[in-house]
Write a protein that holds these residues in place. Structure first.
Motif: not given
Length: 166
Positions: A75-76, A131-133, A138-140, A142-148
């Motif tokens: 996504l990035v 996560f912040r970067e 792209k908002k999604y 960032g949220w895909l990084v959160l589970p890790y």
């Protein structure tokens, strides 16, 4: 215009392939040092938390989390912004790959649980920046990084318990 219309889907597919491949490299390198099917004697004799998952669960979680990281990186990559606006995010992604491989090497390869705990703590900080970067690009993503990040907090706990009990 017709040529670009035909080539653009291939470029998107290539970005996806690269992102997914990159996301699994550090984990695959780490598997070289991970206990396979409960055969690693050192790991088996360690006193561990009662919350330590079965090795099969670790494998399933590994695949899911690295797939999420790959999708986030894609996504990035695919976001319509100049590359210079994505450089920090990509560099943080690469740094987390190095730290993930380093953790596996220190913990499973060298059996150094104390240094591996420090690496997890640093990795969590890197992932928070990542996560912040990613979120800013792209908002999604960032949220895909959160589970890790959540998994790393759990890994920090598991590693800490191993140090305490052993």
């Amino acid at each position: 215009m017709q040529f670009w219309g035909k080539i653009q889907p291939m470029i998107v597919a290539l970005k996806f392939f690269i992102a997914m491949s990159l996301s699994f490299i550090s984990g695959l390198l780490g598997l070289v040092f991970s206990p396979q099917r409960n055969y690693d004697a050192w790991y088996q004799v360690l006193a561990k938390s009662e919350l330590t998952p079965d090795p099969l669960i670790f494998t399933i979680i590994f695949v899911i989390l690295h797939a999420f990281l790959g999708m986030a990186l894609f996504l990035v990559f695919d976001e319509d912004k100049p590359f210079r606006n994505k450089t920090n995010a990509i560099m943080l992604f690469m740094l987390q790959m190095v730290l993930t491989a380093l953790f596996n090497y220190l913990f499973f390869g060298l059996h150094n649980v104390t240094l591996s705990l420090i690496v997890i703590a640093v990795l969590i900080m890197v992932m928070l920046f990542m996560f912040r970067e990613f979120l800013s690009i792209k908002k999604y993503a960032g949220w895909l990084v959160l589970p890790y990040i959540i998994w790393l907090l759990f890994a920090l706990y598991l590693n800490g318990v191993i140090i305490y009990l052993n």
